[in-house]
Design a protein around this motif. Structure first.
Motif, PDB file in Angstrom:
ATOM      1  N   ILE A 212      31.332  74.827 -26.042  1.00 54.01           N
ATOM      2  CA  ILE A 212      30.774  76.259 -26.488  1.00 54.01           C
ATOM      3  C   ILE A 212      29.550  75.959 -27.209  1.00 54.01           C
ATOM      4  N   SER A 213      29.398  74.926 -28.002  1.00 59.27           N
ATOM      5  CA  SER A 213      28.129  74.722 -29.027  1.00 59.27           C
ATOM      6  C   SER A 213      26.975  74.742 -28.124  1.00 59.27           C
ATOM      7  N   TYR A 214      26.895  74.889 -26.882  1.00 59.45           N
ATOM      8  CA  TYR A 214      25.552  74.818 -26.356  1.00 59.45           C
ATOM      9  C   TYR A 214      25.346  76.119 -25.808  1.00 59.45           C
ATOM     10  N   LEU A 215      26.121  77.218 -26.276  1.00 53.84           N
ATOM     11  CA  LEU A 215      26.010  78.561 -25.845  1.00 53.84           C
ATOM     12  C   LEU A 215      25.054  78.934 -26.970  1.00 53.84           C
ATOM     13  N   ASN A 216      24.025  79.932 -26.902  1.00 54.79           N
ATOM     14  CA  ASN A 216      23.077  80.268 -27.780  1.00 54.79           C
ATOM     15  C   ASN A 216      24.031  81.271 -28.748  1.00 54.79           C
ATOM     16  N   ARG A 217      23.371  81.673 -29.936  1.00 55.99           N
ATOM     17  CA  ARG A 217      24.486  82.507 -30.824  1.00 55.99           C
ATOM     18  C   ARG A 217      24.789  83.909 -30.314  1.00 55.99           C
ATOM     19  N   TYR A 218      24.008  84.514 -29.431  1.00 56.94           N
ATOM     20  CA  TYR A 218      24.240  85.867 -28.977  1.00 56.94           C
ATOM     21  C   TYR A 218      25.491  85.477 -28.009  1.00 56.94           C
ATOM     22  N   GLU A 219      25.468  84.587 -27.007  1.00 52.64           N
ATOM     23  CA  GLU A 219      26.369  84.198 -26.143  1.00 52.64           C
ATOM     24  C   GLU A 219      27.991  84.107 -26.926  1.00 52.64           C
ATOM     25  N   GLN A 220      27.763  83.214 -28.030  1.00 57.08           N
ATOM     26  CA  GLN A 220      28.746  82.861 -28.671  1.00 57.08           C
ATOM     27  C   GLN A 220      29.330  84.005 -29.240  1.00 57.08           C
ATOM     28  N   SER A 221      28.629  84.940 -29.757  1.00 58.20           N
ATOM     29  CA  SER A 221      29.107  86.255 -30.270  1.00 58.20           C
ATOM     30  C   SER A 221      29.835  87.280 -29.561  1.00 58.20           C
ATOM     31  N   LYS A 222      29.583  87.091 -28.266  1.00 59.01           N
ATOM     32  CA  LYS A 222      29.904  87.974 -26.980  1.00 59.01           C
ATOM     33  C   LYS A 222      31.405  87.145 -26.496  1.00 59.01           C
ATOM     34  N   LEU A 223      31.205  85.978 -26.623  1.00 58.06           N
ATOM     35  CA  LEU A 223      32.428  85.071 -26.150  1.00 58.06           C
ATOM     36  C   LEU A 223      33.511  85.565 -27.342  1.00 58.06           C
ATOM     37  N   MET A 224      33.323  85.518 -28.538  1.00 51.39           N
ATOM     38  CA  MET A 224      34.466  85.891 -29.573  1.00 51.39           C
ATOM     39  C   MET A 224      34.941  87.417 -29.155  1.00 51.39           C
ATOM     40  N   GLU A 225      34.002  88.287 -28.553  1.00 52.72           N
ATOM     41  CA  GLU A 225      34.308  89.576 -28.299  1.00 52.72           C
ATOM     42  C   GLU A 225      35.457  89.335 -27.190  1.00 52.72           C
ATOM     43  N   ALA A 226      35.283  88.648 -26.337  1.00 52.29           N
ATOM     44  CA  ALA A 226      36.001  88.139 -24.989  1.00 52.29           C
ATOM     45  C   ALA A 226      37.446  87.604 -25.347  1.00 52.29           C
ATOM     46  N   MET A 227      37.078  86.838 -26.372  1.00 51.84           N
ATOM     47  CA  MET A 227      38.657  86.136 -26.649  1.00 51.84           C
ATOM     48  C   MET A 227      39.276  87.260 -27.450  1.00 51.84           C
ATOM     49  N   ASP A 228      38.756  88.042 -28.428  1.00 51.36           N
ATOM     50  CA  ASP A 228      39.682  88.886 -28.906  1.00 51.36           C
ATOM     51  C   ASP A 228      40.070  89.830 -27.784  1.00 51.36           C
ATOM     52  N   LEU A 229      39.378  90.351 -26.910  1.00 53.07           N
ATOM     53  CA  LEU A 229      39.821  91.238 -25.920  1.00 53.07           C
ATOM     54  C   LEU A 229      40.889  90.409 -25.080  1.00 53.07           C
ATOM     55  N   THR A 230      40.840  89.284 -24.615  1.00 48.80           N
ATOM     56  CA  THR A 230      42.113  88.672 -24.014  1.00 48.80           C
ATOM     57  C   THR A 230      42.954  87.906 -24.465  1.00 48.80           C
ATOM     58  N   GLN A 231      42.812  88.082 -25.942  1.00 49.91           N
ATOM     59  CA  GLN A 231      43.643  87.243 -26.997  1.00 49.91           C
ATOM     60  C   GLN A 231      44.058  85.755 -26.370  1.00 49.91           C
ATOM     61  N   ALA A 232      42.836  85.124 -25.981  1.00 51.40           N
ATOM     62  CA  ALA A 232      42.937  83.848 -25.631  1.00 51.40           C
ATOM     63  C   ALA A 232      41.824  83.127 -26.230  1.00 51.40           C
ATOM     64  N   THR A 233      41.879  81.729 -26.135  1.00 51.26           N
ATOM     65  CA  THR A 233      40.709  80.811 -26.124  1.00 51.26           C
ATOM     66  C   THR A 233      40.422  80.015 -25.073  1.00 51.26           C
ATOM     67  N   PRO A 234      39.255  79.479 -25.095  1.00 53.89           N
ATOM     68  CA  PRO A 234      38.802  78.806 -23.849  1.00 53.89           C
ATOM     69  C   PRO A 234      39.320  77.418 -23.597  1.00 53.89           C
ATOM     70  N   SER A 235      40.005  77.117 -22.614  1.00 58.43           N
ATOM     71  CA  SER A 235      40.232  75.700 -22.200  1.00 58.43           C
ATOM     72  C   SER A 235      39.061  74.888 -22.019  1.00 58.43           C
ATOM     73  N   LEU A 236      39.428  73.705 -21.749  1.00 56.32           N
ATOM     74  CA  LEU A 236      37.983  72.891 -21.503  1.00 56.32           C
ATOM     75  C   LEU A 236      37.320  73.196 -20.241  1.00 56.32           C
ATOM     76  N   SER A 237      38.041  73.459 -19.287  1.00 58.41           N
ATOM     77  CA  SER A 237      37.616  73.648 -17.872  1.00 58.41           C
ATOM     78  C   SER A 237      36.696  75.121 -18.107  1.00 58.41           C
ATOM     79  N   GLN A 238      37.084  76.205 -18.659  1.00 55.85           N
ATOM     80  CA  GLN A 238      36.529  77.371 -18.842  1.00 55.85           C
ATOM     81  C   GLN A 238      35.318  77.373 -19.931  1.00 55.85           C
ATOM     82  N   ALA A 239      35.306  76.522 -20.858  1.00 53.56           N
ATOM     83  CA  ALA A 239      34.346  76.142 -21.497  1.00 53.56           C
ATOM     84  C   ALA A 239      33.098  75.310 -20.968  1.00 53.56           C
ATOM     85  N   GLN A 240      33.588  74.434 -20.182  1.00 51.10           N
ATOM     86  CA  GLN A 240      32.496  73.995 -19.355  1.00 51.10           C
ATOM     87  C   GLN A 240      31.893  74.908 -18.241  1.00 51.10           C
TER      88      GLN A 240
END
Length: 301
Positions: free
Chosen positions: A201-229
């Motif tokens: 996830i650290s390779y995503l830019n800051r905007y992408e990371q902020s949107k990922l947090m919104e997606a995580m909140d929406l789905t109530q899930a955190t990414p697995s290794l496969s999803q992060a890749q």
């Protein structure tokens, strides 16, 4: 030409100056090291430190360097100073040493890495600070960290890995975490996101990371290794859109096949805004138990 006495006195003065003596320094003149990555928390460990200092005093002197703006900058001993403050001490034993920035950073990191419990964020920033300082001392560049290391600062990273008893790969993986948004780094510290997905996830830019947090909140899930890749790959291809993130984060993971998942937005309208996910879950369980009891009564009639 200087006399024998002058030469002798100068030599004696140099020897005296070279000796490091413990001084009693007022706590008011001591301040934390700038950019100190290790947290000083008033927890159970701090309570034990306070009890020890109250009974035996500060056995191990702090290490500090003179600050050009006044007072002294602590190199090691931040927790001891906090404990001493809490029990009302006014002075502390301190070894004052003239050190440049690089020497100070390396000494500060080395003294704190001896602690038993270190958060991933603390280790990440400590590794980065130390490696940057070592590269600066050696006159090498200090940018462009990769997950598996790189050619820049090869000697410094190898030397550091040997000192720490770890691998260069481990060092660079921790350093990658410093690219995470603070909120995501906190989730790594809280073990809500595992180390391997966090590195991807650290390779995503800051905007992408902020949107990922919104997606995580929406789905109530955190990414697995496969999803992060896959998220990292989308980012590299400039295709890491909020829609793509939501789709990936909405996937049912292998370990979640026995779980029923609700979107947070679908539930929020039924609960006060102040309710946490845990409170929402507890309320739902209680309502289901009441519903089950009602069904059982109806069936028994």
């Amino acid at each position: 030409m200087s006399s024998y006495d002058d030469i002798f006195s100068t030599e004696e003065s140099r020897k005296e100056d070279a000796k490091e003596q413990v001084q009693q320094v007022p706590i008011s003149e001591l301040h934390p090291f700038e950019g100190h990555p290790f947290r000083v928390v008033d927890d159970e460990s701090m309570t034990r430190t306070m009890e020890s200092i109250a009974q035996f005093g500060v056995i191990s002197p702090l290490l500090a360097r003179p600050d050009p703006d006044g007072g002294y900058e602590i190199i090691s001993g931040h927790r001891r100073m906090r404990a001493a403050e809490l029990i009302g001490l006014e002075t502390l034993p301190v070894i004052v040493r003239e050190m440049d920035d690089d020497e100070s950073i390396i000494a500060m990191v080395d003294s704190n890495l001896q602690r038993e419990a270190i958060l991933p964020s603390e280790r990440a920033w400590a590794y980065k600070m130390k490696l940057d300082a070592m590269k600066h001392q050696a006159g090498r560049p200090s940018k462009n960290y990769s997950q598996v290391g790189n050619n820049l600062g090869r000697t410094s990273s190898g030397e550091m890995a040997e000192e720490l008893g770890t691998s260069k790969n481990t060092i660079f993986r921790f350093i990658r975490l410093t690219n995470l948004l603070p909120e995501l780094m906190d989730m790594v510290d809280e073990k809500k996101i595992a180390m391997n997905p966090a590195v991807e996830i650290s390779y995503l830019n800051r905007y992408e990371q902020s949107k990922l947090m919104e997606a995580m909140d929406l789905t109530q899930a955190t990414p697995s290794l496969s999803q992060a890749q896959r998220l990292k790959k989308l980012s590299q291809e400039k295709k890491c859109t909020p829609e793509a993130m939501n789709e990936i984060m909405s996937e049912v993971k292998k370990g979640d096949l026995s779980h029923v998942t609700f979107k947070a937005d679908d539930l929020r309208k039924y609960f006060p805004k102040s309710y946490t996910p845990a409170q929402m879950e507890n309320t739902i369980i209680k309502l289901l138990e009441q519903w089950q009891k009602k069904r059982q009564r109806e069936q028994s009639l």
